[in-house]
Design a protein around this motif. Structure first.
Motif, PDB file in Angstrom:
ATOM      1  N   HIS A 143       8.278   1.203  -3.407  1.00  0.00           N
ATOM      2  CA  HIS A 143       7.730   2.556  -3.512  1.00  0.00           C
ATOM      3  C   HIS A 143       8.768   3.654  -3.697  1.00  0.00           C
ATOM      4  O   HIS A 143       8.396   4.799  -3.975  1.00  0.00           O
ATOM      5  CB  HIS A 143       6.919   2.873  -2.249  1.00  0.00           C
ATOM      6  N   ALA A 144      10.059   3.346  -3.530  1.00  0.00           N
ATOM      7  CA  ALA A 144      11.105   4.363  -3.659  1.00  0.00           C
ATOM      8  C   ALA A 144      11.245   4.798  -5.123  1.00  0.00           C
ATOM      9  O   ALA A 144      10.636   4.207  -6.018  1.00  0.00           O
ATOM     10  CB  ALA A 144      12.420   3.816  -3.113  1.00  0.00           C
ATOM     11  N   PRO A 145      12.051   5.849  -5.393  1.00  0.00           N
ATOM     12  CA  PRO A 145      12.153   6.372  -6.766  1.00  0.00           C
ATOM     13  C   PRO A 145      12.469   5.315  -7.810  1.00  0.00           C
ATOM     14  O   PRO A 145      11.969   5.393  -8.936  1.00  0.00           O
ATOM     15  CB  PRO A 145      13.277   7.410  -6.655  1.00  0.00           C
ATOM     16  N   CYS A 159       0.833  -1.207   0.000  1.00  0.00           N
ATOM     17  CA  CYS A 159       0.000   0.000   0.000  1.00  0.00           C
ATOM     18  C   CYS A 159       0.869   1.259   0.000  1.00  0.00           C
ATOM     19  O   CYS A 159       1.626   1.495   0.953  1.00  0.00           O
ATOM     20  CB  CYS A 159      -0.912   0.004   1.216  1.00  0.00           C
ATOM     21  N   PRO A 160       0.771   2.112  -1.024  1.00  0.00           N
ATOM     22  CA  PRO A 160       1.587   3.336  -1.043  1.00  0.00           C
ATOM     23  C   PRO A 160       1.217   4.322   0.058  1.00  0.00           C
ATOM     24  O   PRO A 160       2.079   5.037   0.574  1.00  0.00           O
ATOM     25  CB  PRO A 160       1.312   3.920  -2.433  1.00  0.00           C
ATOM     26  N   ASP A 174      -5.654 -10.178  -5.290  1.00  0.00           N
ATOM     27  CA  ASP A 174      -5.150 -11.492  -4.887  1.00  0.00           C
ATOM     28  C   ASP A 174      -3.626 -11.492  -4.796  1.00  0.00           C
ATOM     29  O   ASP A 174      -3.042 -12.221  -3.984  1.00  0.00           O
ATOM     30  CB  ASP A 174      -5.608 -12.568  -5.876  1.00  0.00           C
ATOM     31  N   ALA A 175      -2.974 -10.661  -5.616  1.00  0.00           N
ATOM     32  CA  ALA A 175      -1.515 -10.585  -5.583  1.00  0.00           C
ATOM     33  C   ALA A 175      -1.008  -9.935  -4.295  1.00  0.00           C
ATOM     34  O   ALA A 175       0.181 -10.050  -3.967  1.00  0.00           O
ATOM     35  CB  ALA A 175      -1.008  -9.818  -6.799  1.00  0.00           C
ATOM     36  N   TYR A 176      -1.906  -9.253  -3.575  1.00  0.00           N
ATOM     37  CA  TYR A 176      -1.508  -8.614  -2.321  1.00  0.00           C
ATOM     38  C   TYR A 176      -1.242  -9.629  -1.212  1.00  0.00           C
ATOM     39  O   TYR A 176      -0.616  -9.287  -0.199  1.00  0.00           O
ATOM     40  CB  TYR A 176      -2.604  -7.644  -1.863  1.00  0.00           C
ATOM     41  N   TRP A 177      -1.710 -10.868  -1.358  1.00  0.00           N
ATOM     42  CA  TRP A 177      -1.510 -11.854  -0.294  1.00  0.00           C
ATOM     43  C   TRP A 177      -0.038 -12.132  -0.030  1.00  0.00           C
ATOM     44  O   TRP A 177       0.384 -12.302   1.122  1.00  0.00           O
ATOM     45  CB  TRP A 177      -2.201 -13.170  -0.666  1.00  0.00           C
ATOM     46  N   ILE A 237     -10.989  -0.344   8.447  1.00  0.00           N
ATOM     47  CA  ILE A 237     -11.214   0.354   7.186  1.00  0.00           C
ATOM     48  C   ILE A 237     -10.106   0.050   6.190  1.00  0.00           C
ATOM     49  O   ILE A 237     -10.354  -0.180   5.017  1.00  0.00           O
ATOM     50  CB  ILE A 237     -11.326   1.873   7.429  1.00  0.00           C
ATOM     51  N   GLY A 238      -8.890   0.066   6.639  1.00  0.00           N
ATOM     52  CA  GLY A 238      -7.770  -0.159   5.734  1.00  0.00           C
ATOM     53  C   GLY A 238      -6.470   0.254   6.376  1.00  0.00           C
ATOM     54  O   GLY A 238      -6.388   0.435   7.593  1.00  0.00           O
TER      55      GLY A 238
END
Length: 241
Positions: A107-109, A28-29, A74-77, A182-183
């Motif tokens: 998430h880095a550059p 999650c960004p 599903d790829a988040y698992w 919620i998240g």
């Protein structure tokens, strides 16, 4: 750290040091932005951060969505299962460094999600799908970064960690009220009822980071505070400083 019990929720005593329990999903960004902010704060304030897994795939498992979004979710698992497996095998102290190693490569550059930041509305879905295909390699590299066994990467496809993820979700404090997750990011300050957020669109640093922390701490530890939302559309996350 010792705790006291109040209304069924564990509260840290006032010792001059604050404790933040931080629930994250590595992919999650928004969680990544908030996590880099809270680590910035911890460098300048007496603050202990305890890291916990929260699976967006699990949170959304009963939701209706398009088949394309379902395949993506599903790829988040995988990565969050690896974090749960690493905690089980090597203890709580490996979770923060592993999350940093994962997030830096995601998430880095120069992370695998860099092309997503430049994608158009028409190409975003395809670019994101291509980026997600690289998460396996990211997990393997992150394990190497922190000196954890490479075979932990194989736990990405194992459902045996899903119960541990459910247990991690269940530990989010709610001050005895009905829990509604919620998240991510989800934060609890000094054991008080957890907050979804703060959701930040960029990583604050320096005095700005500390001012935001002071504001959050004031709200999150006030017994009357419940919710704060902004009535605008959400901007794109800027995961790089």
């Amino acid at each position: 750290m010792n705790t006291t019990e109040t209304g069924g929720t564990r509260h840290a005593p006032d010792t001059g040091t604050d404790t933040v329990d931080f629930w994250f999903d590595p992919l999650c960004p928004w969680a990544w932005i908030t996590s880099r902010w809270i680590t910035e704060v911890a460098e300048h304030r007496p603050l202990t951060v305890r890291w916990h897994e929260m699976s967006l795939a699990l949170l959304n498992s009963g939701s209706e969505m398009s088949e394309q979004r379902r395949r993506m979710l599903d790829a988040y698992w995988g990565p969050v299962r690896v974090v749960a497996a690493a905690r089980h095998a090597h203890g709580d102290d490996v979770v923060g460094p592993l999350y940093t190693a994962l997030g830096s490569r995601l998430h880095a550059p120069d992370g695998i999600f860099a092309p997503v930041r430049d994608a158009t509305e028409d190409t975003w879905q395809q670019v994101m799908t291509e980026a997600m295909s690289g998460t396996g390699a990211v997990v393997e590299a992150a394990l190497r970064d922190v000196g954890l066994p490479a075979d932990l990467a194989g736990e990405a496809g194992s459902e045996r960690w899903d119960e541990a993820l459910r247990a991690s979700h269940a530990r989010v404090p709610s001050d005895g009220l009905g829990q509604e997750l919620i998240g991510v990011p989800t934060l609890s300050v000094n054991g008080r009822a957890a907050q979804f957020g703060p959701v930040l669109s960029e990583i604050p640093t320096g005095e700005r980071a500390l001012r935001l922390w002071d504001a959050l701490r004031t709200l999150a530890t006030d017994p009357g505070f419940f919710e704060l939302k902004q009535c605008t559309g959400r901007p794109e996350p800027r995961t790089v400083r």
